[in-house]
Design a protein around this motif. Structure first.
Motif, PDB file in Angstrom:
ATOM      1  N   UNK A  47     -31.636 -28.085   3.793  1.00 33.45           N
ATOM      2  CA  UNK A  47     -30.309 -28.036   4.425  1.00 33.45           C
ATOM      3  C   UNK A  47     -29.167 -28.306   3.448  1.00 33.45           C
ATOM      4  N   UNK A  48     -29.396 -29.133   2.444  1.00 34.16           N
ATOM      5  CA  UNK A  48     -28.342 -29.475   1.497  1.00 34.16           C
ATOM      6  C   UNK A  48     -28.258 -28.508   0.314  1.00 34.16           C
ATOM      7  N   UNK A  49     -28.986 -27.408   0.368  1.00 27.41           N
ATOM      8  CA  UNK A  49     -29.011 -26.442  -0.738  1.00 27.41           C
ATOM      9  C   UNK A  49     -27.628 -25.848  -0.978  1.00 27.41           C
ATOM     10  N   UNK A  50     -27.328 -25.624  -2.233  1.00 25.42           N
ATOM     11  CA  UNK A  50     -26.091 -24.933  -2.588  1.00 25.42           C
ATOM     12  C   UNK A  50     -26.159 -23.508  -2.051  1.00 25.42           C
ATOM     13  N   UNK A  51     -25.024 -22.885  -1.746  1.00 21.41           N
ATOM     14  CA  UNK A  51     -25.050 -21.540  -1.154  1.00 21.41           C
ATOM     15  C   UNK A  51     -25.887 -20.524  -1.925  1.00 21.41           C
ATOM     16  N   UNK A  52     -25.833 -20.549  -3.241  1.00 16.31           N
ATOM     17  CA  UNK A  52     -26.622 -19.572  -4.000  1.00 16.31           C
ATOM     18  C   UNK A  52     -28.118 -19.884  -3.972  1.00 16.31           C
ATOM     19  N   UNK A  53     -28.482 -21.017  -3.401  1.00 18.19           N
ATOM     20  CA  UNK A  53     -29.894 -21.380  -3.256  1.00 18.19           C
ATOM     21  C   UNK A  53     -30.330 -21.381  -1.794  1.00 18.19           C
ATOM     22  N   UNK A  54     -29.579 -20.714  -0.926  1.00 19.54           N
ATOM     23  CA  UNK A  54     -29.977 -20.605   0.470  1.00 19.54           C
ATOM     24  C   UNK A  54     -31.281 -19.825   0.579  1.00 19.54           C
ATOM     25  N   UNK A  55     -31.949 -20.000   1.675  1.00 17.12           N
ATOM     26  CA  UNK A  55     -33.234 -19.372   1.942  1.00 17.12           C
ATOM     27  C   UNK A  55     -33.209 -17.859   1.714  1.00 17.12           C
ATOM     28  N   UNK A  56     -32.184 -17.192   2.220  1.00 17.48           N
ATOM     29  CA  UNK A  56     -32.111 -15.733   2.093  1.00 17.48           C
ATOM     30  C   UNK A  56     -32.042 -15.322   0.628  1.00 17.48           C
ATOM     31  N   UNK A  57     -31.302 -16.055  -0.183  1.00 14.24           N
ATOM     32  CA  UNK A  57     -31.182 -15.720  -1.598  1.00 14.24           C
ATOM     33  C   UNK A  57     -32.538 -15.843  -2.291  1.00 14.24           C
ATOM     34  N   UNK A  58     -33.285 -16.891  -1.964  1.00 20.33           N
ATOM     35  CA  UNK A  58     -34.633 -17.047  -2.509  1.00 20.33           C
ATOM     36  C   UNK A  58     -35.556 -15.939  -1.992  1.00 20.33           C
ATOM     37  N   UNK A  59     -35.409 -15.601  -0.717  1.00 23.56           N
ATOM     38  CA  UNK A  59     -36.259 -14.569  -0.129  1.00 23.56           C
ATOM     39  C   UNK A  59     -36.062 -13.226  -0.828  1.00 23.56           C
ATOM     40  N   UNK A  60     -34.813 -12.845  -1.053  1.00 23.10           N
ATOM     41  CA  UNK A  60     -34.540 -11.581  -1.747  1.00 23.10           C
ATOM     42  C   UNK A  60     -35.120 -11.624  -3.160  1.00 23.10           C
TER      43      UNK A  60
END
Length: 190
Positions: A37-50
């Motif tokens: 939950x505290x991840x920086x925006x560029x480390x959001x789940x979707x960014x990792x998924x892509x």
């Protein structure tokens, strides 16, 4: 997939967001990713998924602390998630593995094809073209736009978010000026 998202989040990801990318042609999991939950925006789940989808196609830009399967078709699925799926009775029947990219003869041939699903069948994977993405939480605007750029076919999500860009605060997928559109489905479990 909804049940798997909740289980992965609670059992392996400290209740953080989870995402699963699926090739709908064979209902095979291409990639799985999670974030806190505290991840920086560029480390959001979707960014990792892509990035994990790109890894399954021989790319990927981010260094991950997770160990990935040594199988080339399973490079988008961290080993811990794969092991979890195989050990849980409810999920043992799920298929894991991406189609490896194929070389098309020319860029012109690729541009002539109109349908994303046909592109996936004809040329093999390119980013998330023709894939479905399942998310535990509605993506923010940055993540929703990343899914536009990666050419996702459909997005399914369970929980709305206060800064969600698909139904809560914004409806990104309805903007006509975008060069790609995806379908959005809010899954409501009873």
């Amino acid at each position: 997939m909804a049940q798997l998202l909740r289980s992965l989040s609670s059992d392996l990801n400290k209740d953080g967001n989870m995402g699963i990318c699926v090739d709908p042609r064979g209902s095979s999991i291409v990639a799985i990713a999670g974030s806190q939950p505290e991840a920086l925006p560029h480390e959001h789940c979707v960014m990792w998924l892509v990035d994990h989808v790109a890894r399954s196609q021989g790319g990927g830009a981010w260094e991950s602390t997770q160990t990935f399967s040594s199988e080339p078709t399973e490079l988008g699925v961290p080993q811990s998630y794969k092991d979890y799926i195989q050990q849980q009775q409810d999920f043992q029947d799920l298929r894991i593995g991406a189609e490896l990219p194929r070389n098309c003869q020319s860029l012109q041939e690729l541009e002539q094809e109109q349908s994303a699903a046909n592109n996936l069948s004809k040329y093999g994977p390119y980013l998330c073209t023709g894939y479905d993405v399942y998310l535990l939480r509605e993506p923010c605007l940055m993540c929703a736009m990343a899914l536009v750029h990666s050419r996702v076919r459909r997005i399914f999500f369970l929980d709305c978010c206060k800064n969600g860009a698909l139904i809560s605060c914004f409806k990104l997928h309805t903007i006509k000026e975008l060069n790609h559109h995806y379908e959005v489905f809010h899954i409501i479990l009873t």
